[in-house]
Design a protein around this motif. Structure first.
Motif, short mmCIF file in Angstrom:
data_model
loop_
_atom_site.label_atom_id
_atom_site.label_comp_id
_atom_site.label_asym_id
_atom_site.label_seq_id
_atom_site.Cartn_x
_atom_site.Cartn_y
_atom_site.Cartn_z
N ALA A 100 0.83 -1.21 0.00
CA ALA A 100 0.00 0.00 0.00
C ALA A 100 0.86 1.26 0.00
O ALA A 100 0.55 2.24 -0.70
CB ALA A 100 -0.94 -0.01 1.20
N LEU A 101 1.94 1.25 0.76
CA LEU A 101 2.84 2.41 0.78
C LEU A 101 3.47 2.64 -0.58
O LEU A 101 3.57 3.78 -1.05
CB LEU A 101 3.93 2.22 1.84
CG LEU A 101 3.46 2.30 3.30
CD1 LEU A 101 4.57 1.84 4.24
CD2 LEU A 101 2.99 3.70 3.64
N VAL A 102 3.89 1.57 -1.23
CA VAL A 102 4.50 1.69 -2.56
C VAL A 102 3.47 2.19 -3.56
O VAL A 102 3.73 3.11 -4.35
CB VAL A 102 5.11 0.34 -3.01
CG1 VAL A 102 5.56 0.40 -4.46
CG2 VAL A 102 6.27 -0.05 -2.10
N ALA A 103 2.28 1.60 -3.53
CA ALA A 103 1.22 2.04 -4.46
C ALA A 103 0.90 3.51 -4.26
O ALA A 103 0.78 4.27 -5.23
CB ALA A 103 -0.02 1.17 -4.29
N ASN A 104 0.79 3.93 -3.02
CA ASN A 104 0.49 5.34 -2.75
C ASN A 104 1.61 6.25 -3.25
O ASN A 104 1.35 7.33 -3.77
CB ASN A 104 0.24 5.57 -1.26
CG ASN A 104 -1.15 5.14 -0.84
OD1 ASN A 104 -2.02 4.91 -1.67
ND2 ASN A 104 -1.36 5.02 0.46
N ALA A 105 2.85 5.83 -3.08
CA ALA A 105 3.97 6.63 -3.58
C ALA A 105 3.87 6.79 -5.10
O ALA A 105 4.08 7.88 -5.64
CB ALA A 105 5.30 5.98 -3.19
N PHE A 106 3.51 5.72 -5.77
CA PHE A 106 3.39 5.78 -7.23
C PHE A 106 2.15 6.54 -7.67
O PHE A 106 2.14 7.15 -8.74
CB PHE A 106 3.43 4.39 -7.84
CG PHE A 106 4.82 3.89 -8.11
CD1 PHE A 106 5.55 4.37 -9.18
CD2 PHE A 106 5.40 2.95 -7.28
CE1 PHE A 106 6.84 3.93 -9.43
CE2 PHE A 106 6.69 2.50 -7.52
CZ PHE A 106 7.41 3.00 -8.59
N VAL A 107 1.09 6.53 -6.87
CA VAL A 107 -0.10 7.32 -7.22
C VAL A 107 0.26 8.80 -7.30
O VAL A 107 -0.15 9.49 -8.24
CB VAL A 107 -1.25 7.08 -6.21
CG1 VAL A 107 -2.33 8.14 -6.32
CG2 VAL A 107 -1.86 5.70 -6.42
N VAL A 108 1.03 9.26 -6.34
CA VAL A 108 1.45 10.67 -6.37
C VAL A 108 2.26 10.94 -7.65
O VAL A 108 2.05 11.94 -8.33
CB VAL A 108 2.26 11.03 -5.10
CG1 VAL A 108 2.87 12.40 -5.21
CG2 VAL A 108 1.36 10.92 -3.87
N ARG A 109 3.14 10.04 -7.99
CA ARG A 109 3.94 10.19 -9.22
C ARG A 109 3.04 10.15 -10.46
O ARG A 109 3.29 10.86 -11.43
CB ARG A 109 4.99 9.08 -9.26
CG ARG A 109 5.88 9.08 -10.47
CD ARG A 109 6.85 10.21 -10.43
NE ARG A 109 7.71 10.17 -11.60
CZ ARG A 109 8.90 10.68 -11.63
NH1 ARG A 109 9.41 11.26 -10.57
NH2 ARG A 109 9.61 10.63 -12.73
N ALA A 110 2.00 9.32 -10.43
CA ALA A 110 1.10 9.18 -11.57
C ALA A 110 0.37 10.48 -11.89
O ALA A 110 -0.03 10.70 -13.03
CB ALA A 110 0.09 8.06 -11.31
N LEU A 111 0.22 11.34 -10.91
CA LEU A 111 -0.45 12.62 -11.15
C LEU A 111 0.31 13.49 -12.13
O LEU A 111 -0.27 14.37 -12.78
CB LEU A 111 -0.65 13.37 -9.83
CG LEU A 111 -1.55 12.68 -8.81
CD1 LEU A 111 -1.54 13.43 -7.48
CD2 LEU A 111 -2.97 12.52 -9.35
N LYS A 112 1.61 13.25 -12.27
CA LYS A 112 2.45 14.05 -13.17
C LYS A 112 3.03 13.23 -14.32
O LYS A 112 3.67 13.77 -15.20
CB LYS A 112 3.63 14.66 -12.39
CG LYS A 112 3.23 15.53 -11.25
CD LYS A 112 3.07 16.93 -11.71
CE LYS A 112 2.82 17.81 -10.49
NZ LYS A 112 2.47 19.11 -10.82
N ASP A 113 2.84 11.92 -14.30
CA ASP A 113 3.44 11.05 -15.31
C ASP A 113 2.35 10.24 -16.00
O ASP A 113 1.82 9.28 -15.43
CB ASP A 113 4.46 10.12 -14.64
CG ASP A 113 5.27 9.30 -15.63
OD1 ASP A 113 4.70 8.80 -16.62
OD2 ASP A 113 6.48 9.16 -15.40
N PRO A 114 1.98 10.61 -17.23
CA PRO A 114 0.88 9.93 -17.93
C PRO A 114 1.11 8.43 -18.13
O PRO A 114 0.16 7.65 -18.11
CB PRO A 114 0.80 10.64 -19.28
CG PRO A 114 1.51 11.93 -19.10
CD PRO A 114 2.52 11.73 -18.01
N GLU A 115 2.37 8.02 -18.31
CA GLU A 115 2.64 6.60 -18.51
C GLU A 115 2.33 5.81 -17.24
O GLU A 115 1.69 4.75 -17.29
CB GLU A 115 4.09 6.38 -18.93
CG GLU A 115 4.38 4.95 -19.33
CD GLU A 115 5.80 4.77 -19.86
OE1 GLU A 115 6.34 3.66 -19.65
OE2 GLU A 115 6.35 5.70 -20.47
#
Length: 191
Positions: A100-115
């Protein structure tokens, strides 16, 4: 004779190091140097497989689905159930918390990274479809209220679990309370 290198294994080893760092320190802690240290390899090795930090993160996000699939898999011989799948998505143990911590970290990144966002959309769609299929089967078996729309309900249940997972991570709900809320919601749509 030259040594044969399993390139996919190396890439997976690097992605695992990214996930461990992300679980511990978030993506801001992920650098080529830190990943090399965590993976027990040289920075040059990391750079051989990934030209940039962004490339490394984009690959690492593709590895999240296999871990999720392992967590939500139905044991052999068992009947798949919506409740079991939803509970498996909660951070109720150390591996679940790390995921869950890893997924949440990547969710924040996904807000700026379309891929990266695309990987999350695809994964969420597959998960929603799986939950909807289980709900459809339960409805056809007479276990759900006839007014339940399985697709809409799948979206609601996943939103509920996402919020509960965050609540458990932040410590304002216990795992037991989160499971009880899932059970409460499921009881409202069951016959």
């Amino acid at each position: 004779m030259p040594k044969r290198v399993d390139h996919e294994h190396r890439r997976q080893q690097i992605a695992a190091a990214v996930r461990r760092i992300a679980a511990d320190r978030g993506l801001e802690g992920v650098s080529l140097n830190e990943v090399a240290t965590e993976a027990g390899i040289s920075k040059g090795f990391v750079q051989h497989y990934f030209a940039s930090r962004d490339d490394m993160l984009r690959f690492a996000v593709t590895t999240l689905r296999s871990g999720l699939e392992e967590r939500i898999a139905t044991p052999p011989g068992a009947e798949p159930r919506v409740r079991d799948l939803l509970v498996a998505l909660l951070p109720l143990d150390e591996p679940g918390r790390d995921a869950a911590l890893v997924a949440n970290a990547f969710v924040v990144r996904a807000l700026k990274d379309p891929e990266i966002a695309g990987h999350f959309r695809t994964g969420h769609g597959l998960l929603r479809d799986a939950v909807a299929a289980l709900l459809t089967a339960a409805k056809e078996a007479g276990a759900l209220s006839p007014t339940v729309d399985p697709t809409a309900e799948a979206g609601l249940l996943l939103a509920l679990v996402t919020g509960l997972a965050d609540a458990v991570l932040l410590g304002y709900q216990t795992g037991e309370e989160a499971v009880a809320l899932i059970d409460l919601h499921l009881s409202r749509i069951s016959t």
